[in-house]
Motif scaffolding. Structure first.
Motif, PDB file in Angstrom:
ATOM      1  N   CYS A 180       0.868  -1.178   0.000  1.00  0.00           N
ATOM      2  CA  CYS A 180       0.000   0.000   0.000  1.00  0.00           C
ATOM      3  C   CYS A 180       0.904   1.227   0.000  1.00  0.00           C
ATOM      4  O   CYS A 180       1.909   1.275   0.713  1.00  0.00           O
ATOM      5  CB  CYS A 180      -0.963   0.008   1.183  1.00  0.00           C
ATOM      6  SG  CYS A 180      -0.252   0.139   2.806  1.00  0.00           S
ATOM      7  N   GLU A 181       0.539   2.183  -0.839  1.00  0.00           N
ATOM      8  CA  GLU A 181       1.392   3.356  -1.025  1.00  0.00           C
ATOM      9  C   GLU A 181       0.526   4.579  -1.313  1.00  0.00           C
ATOM     10  O   GLU A 181      -0.457   4.500  -2.053  1.00  0.00           O
ATOM     11  CB  GLU A 181       2.350   3.096  -2.186  1.00  0.00           C
ATOM     12  CG  GLU A 181       3.420   4.138  -2.364  1.00  0.00           C
ATOM     13  CD  GLU A 181       4.420   3.744  -3.462  1.00  0.00           C
ATOM     14  OE1 GLU A 181       5.328   4.563  -3.708  1.00  0.00           O
ATOM     15  OE2 GLU A 181       4.288   2.663  -4.058  1.00  0.00           O
ATOM     16  N   ALA A 198       8.152   3.345   4.507  1.00  0.00           N
ATOM     17  CA  ALA A 198       8.146   4.798   4.706  1.00  0.00           C
ATOM     18  C   ALA A 198       7.178   5.032   5.861  1.00  0.00           C
ATOM     19  O   ALA A 198       6.824   4.086   6.556  1.00  0.00           O
ATOM     20  CB  ALA A 198       7.723   5.519   3.431  1.00  0.00           C
ATOM     21  N   ASN A 199       6.742   6.234   6.092  1.00  0.00           N
ATOM     22  CA  ASN A 199       5.781   6.511   7.162  1.00  0.00           C
ATOM     23  C   ASN A 199       4.755   5.387   7.206  1.00  0.00           C
ATOM     24  O   ASN A 199       4.002   5.185   6.275  1.00  0.00           O
ATOM     25  CB  ASN A 199       5.102   7.856   6.889  1.00  0.00           C
ATOM     26  CG  ASN A 199       4.017   8.174   7.923  1.00  0.00           C
ATOM     27  OD1 ASN A 199       3.738   7.395   8.822  1.00  0.00           O
ATOM     28  ND2 ASN A 199       3.419   9.328   7.784  1.00  0.00           N
ATOM     29  N   GLY A 200       4.752   4.635   8.296  1.00  0.00           N
ATOM     30  CA  GLY A 200       3.942   3.417   8.341  1.00  0.00           C
ATOM     31  C   GLY A 200       2.553   3.591   8.883  1.00  0.00           C
ATOM     32  O   GLY A 200       2.017   2.655   9.483  1.00  0.00           O
ATOM     33  N   ASN A 201       1.951   4.767   8.731  1.00  0.00           N
ATOM     34  CA  ASN A 201       0.636   4.993   9.313  1.00  0.00           C
ATOM     35  C   ASN A 201      -0.427   4.241   8.523  1.00  0.00           C
ATOM     36  O   ASN A 201      -0.892   4.694   7.476  1.00  0.00           O
ATOM     37  CB  ASN A 201       0.321   6.493   9.368  1.00  0.00           C
ATOM     38  CG  ASN A 201      -0.725   6.795  10.415  1.00  0.00           C
ATOM     39  OD1 ASN A 201      -1.613   5.999  10.675  1.00  0.00           O
ATOM     40  ND2 ASN A 201      -0.616   7.951  11.036  1.00  0.00           N
ATOM     41  N   SER A 202      -0.800   3.074   9.053  1.00  0.00           N
ATOM     42  CA  SER A 202      -1.739   2.195   8.378  1.00  0.00           C
ATOM     43  C   SER A 202      -2.559   1.485   9.447  1.00  0.00           C
ATOM     44  O   SER A 202      -2.682   1.970  10.571  1.00  0.00           O
ATOM     45  CB  SER A 202      -0.959   1.205   7.494  1.00  0.00           C
ATOM     46  OG  SER A 202      -1.817   0.380   6.762  1.00  0.00           O
ATOM     47  N   GLN A 254      -5.518  -0.170   5.587  1.00  0.00           N
ATOM     48  CA  GLN A 254      -5.698   1.274   5.431  1.00  0.00           C
ATOM     49  C   GLN A 254      -4.407   1.961   4.982  1.00  0.00           C
ATOM     50  O   GLN A 254      -3.307   1.536   5.337  1.00  0.00           O
ATOM     51  CB  GLN A 254      -6.130   1.897   6.762  1.00  0.00           C
ATOM     52  CG  GLN A 254      -6.362   3.405   6.699  1.00  0.00           C
ATOM     53  CD  GLN A 254      -6.098   4.089   8.035  1.00  0.00           C
ATOM     54  OE1 GLN A 254      -5.057   3.921   8.644  1.00  0.00           O
ATOM     55  NE2 GLN A 254      -7.070   4.865   8.484  1.00  0.00           N
ATOM     56  N   ILE A 255      -4.569   3.013   4.185  1.00  0.00           N
ATOM     57  CA  ILE A 255      -3.527   4.017   3.988  1.00  0.00           C
ATOM     58  C   ILE A 255      -4.059   5.294   4.634  1.00  0.00           C
ATOM     59  O   ILE A 255      -5.145   5.762   4.294  1.00  0.00           O
ATOM     60  CB  ILE A 255      -3.247   4.310   2.500  1.00  0.00           C
ATOM     61  CG1 ILE A 255      -2.768   3.059   1.778  1.00  0.00           C
ATOM     62  CG2 ILE A 255      -2.200   5.420   2.366  1.00  0.00           C
ATOM     63  CD1 ILE A 255      -2.599   3.275   0.285  1.00  0.00           C
ATOM     64  N   HIS A 256      -3.305   5.838   5.574  1.00  0.00           N
ATOM     65  CA  HIS A 256      -3.708   7.098   6.222  1.00  0.00           C
ATOM     66  C   HIS A 256      -3.520   8.245   5.235  1.00  0.00           C
ATOM     67  O   HIS A 256      -2.759   8.135   4.274  1.00  0.00           O
ATOM     68  CB  HIS A 256      -2.850   7.325   7.473  1.00  0.00           C
ATOM     69  CG  HIS A 256      -3.482   8.223   8.485  1.00  0.00           C
ATOM     70  ND1 HIS A 256      -3.478   9.599   8.358  1.00  0.00           N
ATOM     71  CD2 HIS A 256      -4.139   7.949   9.636  1.00  0.00           C
ATOM     72  CE1 HIS A 256      -4.095  10.127   9.399  1.00  0.00           C
ATOM     73  NE2 HIS A 256      -4.514   9.141  10.192  1.00  0.00           N
ATOM     74  N   ASP A 257      -4.220   9.349   5.462  1.00  0.00           N
ATOM     75  CA  ASP A 257      -4.031  10.507   4.586  1.00  0.00           C
ATOM     76  C   ASP A 257      -2.719  11.218   4.941  1.00  0.00           C
ATOM     77  O   ASP A 257      -2.081  10.916   5.946  1.00  0.00           O
ATOM     78  CB  ASP A 257      -5.229  11.470   4.666  1.00  0.00           C
ATOM     79  CG  ASP A 257      -5.326  12.187   6.007  1.00  0.00           C
ATOM     80  OD1 ASP A 257      -4.645  11.773   6.970  1.00  0.00           O
ATOM     81  OD2 ASP A 257      -6.081  13.160   6.098  1.00  0.00           O
ATOM     82  N   GLY A 258      -2.322  12.152   4.095  1.00  0.00           N
ATOM     83  CA  GLY A 258      -1.120  12.942   4.351  1.00  0.00           C
ATOM     84  C   GLY A 258       0.028  12.660   3.416  1.00  0.00           C
ATOM     85  O   GLY A 258       0.940  13.469   3.278  1.00  0.00           O
TER      86      GLY A 258
END
Length: 199
Positions: free
Chosen positions: A52-53, A82-86, A180-184
Protein backbone atom coordinates in the motif's frame (compact mmCIF):
# COMPACT_ATOMS: atom_id res chain seq x y z
CA UNK A 1 -7.85 -53.52 17.85
CA UNK A 2 -8.03 -52.99 14.08
CA UNK A 3 -11.45 -51.34 14.40
CA UNK A 4 -10.08 -48.99 17.04
CA UNK A 5 -7.15 -47.98 14.84
CA UNK A 6 -9.45 -47.47 11.86
CA UNK A 7 -11.78 -45.29 13.94
CA UNK A 8 -8.82 -43.25 15.21
CA UNK A 9 -7.54 -42.80 11.66
CA UNK A 10 -10.97 -41.68 10.42
CA UNK A 11 -11.32 -39.20 13.31
CA UNK A 12 -7.87 -37.78 12.60
CA UNK A 13 -8.68 -37.38 8.90
CA UNK A 14 -12.01 -35.71 9.71
CA UNK A 15 -10.35 -33.24 12.09
CA UNK A 16 -7.62 -32.45 9.53
CA UNK A 17 -10.17 -31.81 6.75
CA UNK A 18 -12.27 -29.70 9.11
CA UNK A 19 -9.24 -27.61 10.10
CA UNK A 20 -8.39 -27.04 6.43
CA UNK A 21 -11.93 -25.85 5.72
CA UNK A 22 -11.64 -23.24 8.44
CA UNK A 23 -8.41 -21.82 6.99
CA UNK A 24 -9.03 -19.06 4.47
CA UNK A 25 -6.64 -17.68 1.86
CA UNK A 26 -7.01 -13.88 1.99
CA UNK A 27 -4.10 -12.98 -0.30
CA UNK A 28 -2.84 -15.25 -3.09
CA UNK A 29 0.53 -13.51 -3.54
CA UNK A 30 -0.21 -12.79 -7.21
CA UNK A 31 -2.99 -10.21 -7.51
CA UNK A 32 -5.86 -8.54 -5.64
CA UNK A 33 -8.40 -11.31 -6.21
CA UNK A 34 -10.89 -11.31 -3.32
CA UNK A 35 -10.17 -7.67 -2.42
CA UNK A 36 -11.79 -4.33 -3.32
CA UNK A 37 -10.02 -0.95 -3.61
CA UNK A 38 -11.64 2.14 -2.04
CA UNK A 39 -10.20 5.53 -2.92
CA UNK A 40 -7.39 6.61 -5.26
CA UNK A 41 -4.34 5.48 -3.29
CA UNK A 42 -2.08 2.71 -4.63
CA UNK A 43 -2.48 -1.02 -3.94
CA UNK A 44 -0.38 -3.53 -5.86
CA UNK A 45 1.54 -6.80 -5.64
CA UNK A 46 5.34 -6.80 -5.74
CA UNK A 47 7.49 -9.92 -5.34
CA UNK A 48 4.61 -11.82 -3.75
CA UNK A 49 3.92 -9.03 -1.25
CA UNK A 50 0.92 -6.72 -1.00
CA UNK A 51 1.98 -3.07 -1.05
CA UNK A 52 0.00 0.00 0.00
CA UNK A 53 1.39 3.36 -1.03
CA UNK A 54 0.15 6.93 -0.98
CA UNK A 55 -1.07 8.25 -4.33
CA UNK A 56 -1.06 11.80 -5.70
CA UNK A 57 -4.25 12.70 -3.80
CA UNK A 58 -2.62 11.89 -0.43
CA UNK A 59 -5.98 10.85 0.99
CA UNK A 60 -7.31 7.92 2.97
CA UNK A 61 -7.43 4.66 1.04
CA UNK A 62 -8.66 1.17 1.90
CA UNK A 63 -8.37 -2.33 0.52
CA UNK A 64 -11.19 -4.49 1.85
CA UNK A 65 -12.02 -8.16 1.57
CA UNK A 66 -15.04 -8.88 -0.60
CA UNK A 67 -16.37 -11.23 2.08
CA UNK A 68 -17.33 -10.51 5.67
CA UNK A 69 -15.63 -12.20 8.61
CA UNK A 70 -17.10 -12.14 12.12
CA UNK A 71 -15.08 -14.51 14.32
CA UNK A 72 -11.51 -15.20 13.26
CA UNK A 73 -7.85 -15.49 14.17
CA UNK A 74 -5.71 -13.53 11.69
CA UNK A 75 -1.92 -13.44 11.49
CA UNK A 76 -0.03 -11.31 8.97
CA UNK A 77 3.34 -9.65 8.56
CA UNK A 78 4.01 -6.00 7.76
CA UNK A 79 7.05 -3.85 7.03
CA UNK A 80 6.96 -0.05 7.11
CA UNK A 81 9.15 1.17 4.25
CA UNK A 82 8.15 4.80 4.71
CA UNK A 83 5.78 6.51 7.16
CA UNK A 84 3.94 3.42 8.34
CA UNK A 85 0.64 4.99 9.31
CA UNK A 86 -1.74 2.19 8.38
CA UNK A 87 -3.90 -0.39 10.08
CA UNK A 88 -6.09 -3.48 9.88
CA UNK A 89 -9.85 -2.93 10.10
CA UNK A 90 -12.28 -5.65 11.17
CA UNK A 91 -16.07 -6.03 11.20
CA UNK A 92 -16.22 -2.88 9.08
CA UNK A 93 -18.34 -1.23 6.40
CA UNK A 94 -17.59 1.61 4.00
CA UNK A 95 -19.24 4.32 1.88
CA UNK A 96 -16.82 5.92 -0.55
CA UNK A 97 -13.80 6.25 1.71
CA UNK A 98 -15.74 6.78 4.94
CA UNK A 99 -15.19 3.59 6.91
CA UNK A 100 -17.21 2.48 9.93
CA UNK A 101 -15.70 -0.13 12.20
CA UNK A 102 -12.63 -0.91 14.25
CA UNK A 103 -8.96 -0.60 13.40
CA UNK A 104 -5.97 -2.36 14.87
CA UNK A 105 -3.37 0.38 14.51
CA UNK A 106 -0.17 -0.07 12.49
CA UNK A 107 1.94 3.07 12.85
CA UNK A 108 5.45 4.40 13.44
CA UNK A 109 7.11 3.81 16.81
CA UNK A 110 5.23 5.21 19.83
CA UNK A 111 2.00 5.75 17.87
CA UNK A 112 -0.11 2.92 19.35
CA UNK A 113 0.59 -0.05 17.07
CA UNK A 114 -1.65 -2.88 18.27
CA UNK A 115 -4.20 -0.54 19.87
CA UNK A 116 -7.87 -0.46 18.81
CA UNK A 117 -9.53 2.63 17.34
CA UNK A 118 -13.21 3.03 16.42
CA UNK A 119 -13.53 4.95 13.15
CA UNK A 120 -16.23 7.64 13.04
CA UNK A 121 -17.30 6.61 16.53
CA UNK A 122 -15.75 6.65 19.98
CA UNK A 123 -12.13 7.03 18.82
CA UNK A 124 -9.46 5.20 20.82
CA UNK A 125 -10.94 2.32 22.81
CA UNK A 126 -7.65 0.94 24.10
CA UNK A 127 -3.97 1.74 23.57
CA UNK A 128 -0.97 -0.49 24.26
CA UNK A 129 1.39 0.20 27.14
CA UNK A 130 4.27 2.51 26.11
CA UNK A 131 6.84 -0.14 27.02
CA UNK A 132 5.13 -2.69 24.76
CA UNK A 133 5.37 -0.39 21.74
CA UNK A 134 9.14 -0.86 21.77
CA UNK A 135 8.51 -4.33 20.27
CA UNK A 136 7.86 -2.68 16.90
CA UNK A 137 10.78 -3.22 14.51
CA UNK A 138 10.89 -0.17 12.24
CA UNK A 139 12.01 -0.89 8.68
CA UNK A 140 11.85 -4.65 9.29
CA UNK A 141 9.17 -7.34 9.16
CA UNK A 142 6.77 -7.52 12.11
CA UNK A 143 4.10 -10.12 12.88
CA UNK A 144 0.64 -8.94 13.91
CA UNK A 145 -1.99 -11.35 15.24
CA UNK A 146 -5.62 -10.31 15.71
CA UNK A 147 -8.20 -12.57 17.34
CA UNK A 148 -11.83 -11.48 17.21
CA UNK A 149 -14.47 -13.68 18.81
CA UNK A 150 -17.85 -12.49 20.08
CA UNK A 151 -17.33 -9.23 21.94
CA UNK A 152 -13.61 -9.81 22.59
CA UNK A 153 -10.59 -8.62 20.62
CA UNK A 154 -6.98 -9.50 21.40
CA UNK A 155 -3.91 -8.28 19.51
CA UNK A 156 -0.31 -9.46 19.55
CA UNK A 157 2.82 -7.86 18.07
CA UNK A 158 5.79 -10.14 17.42
CA UNK A 159 4.33 -12.75 19.76
CA UNK A 160 3.62 -10.36 22.65
CA UNK A 161 0.04 -9.53 23.68
CA UNK A 162 -0.59 -5.82 23.15
CA UNK A 163 -4.25 -5.33 24.17
CA UNK A 164 -7.37 -7.25 25.15
CA UNK A 165 -10.79 -5.64 24.90
CA UNK A 166 -14.38 -6.68 25.63
CA UNK A 167 -16.91 -4.41 23.93
CA UNK A 168 -20.65 -4.95 23.41
CA UNK A 169 -20.81 -2.80 20.26
CA UNK A 170 -18.06 -4.85 18.59
CA UNK A 171 -19.90 -8.01 19.64
CA UNK A 172 -22.99 -6.96 17.68
CA UNK A 173 -21.13 -6.06 14.49
CA UNK A 174 -20.12 -7.93 11.34
CA UNK A 175 -18.23 -6.83 8.24
CA UNK A 176 -15.10 -7.05 6.15
CA UNK A 177 -11.41 -6.96 6.97
CA UNK A 178 -9.51 -4.03 5.41
CA UNK A 179 -6.06 -2.51 5.21
CA UNK A 180 -5.70 1.27 5.43
CA UNK A 181 -3.53 4.02 3.99
CA UNK A 182 -3.71 7.10 6.22
CA UNK A 183 -4.03 10.51 4.59
CA UNK A 184 -1.12 12.94 4.35
CA UNK A 185 1.07 11.17 1.80
CA UNK A 186 4.49 9.57 2.00
CA UNK A 187 3.20 6.23 3.26
CA UNK A 188 4.43 2.83 2.08
CA UNK A 189 3.79 -0.46 3.86
CA UNK A 190 4.36 -4.03 2.69
CA UNK A 191 2.23 -6.98 3.83
CA UNK A 192 2.66 -10.75 3.45
CA UNK A 193 1.87 -14.19 4.92
CA UNK A 194 -1.82 -13.62 5.61
CA UNK A 195 -3.19 -16.56 7.62
CA UNK A 196 -6.83 -16.45 8.61
CA UNK A 197 -8.73 -19.11 10.54
CA UNK A 198 -12.49 -18.78 10.98
CA UNK A 199 -13.64 -19.44 14.55
Amino acid sequence: MKKGLLLLLLCTMFLAVNAQKKKTVLFNGKDLTGWKVHGTEKWYVDNGELVCESGPDKQYGYLSTEKSYKNFDLTLEFKQEANGNSGVFFRSDIEGVKISGWQVEVAPLNHNTGGIYESYGRGWLIKPKPEDEKLLKEGAWNTMRIKVIGDEVTTWLNGHQMVHLKDAKIGQANGFIALQIHDGGGIKVRWKNFKLKKL
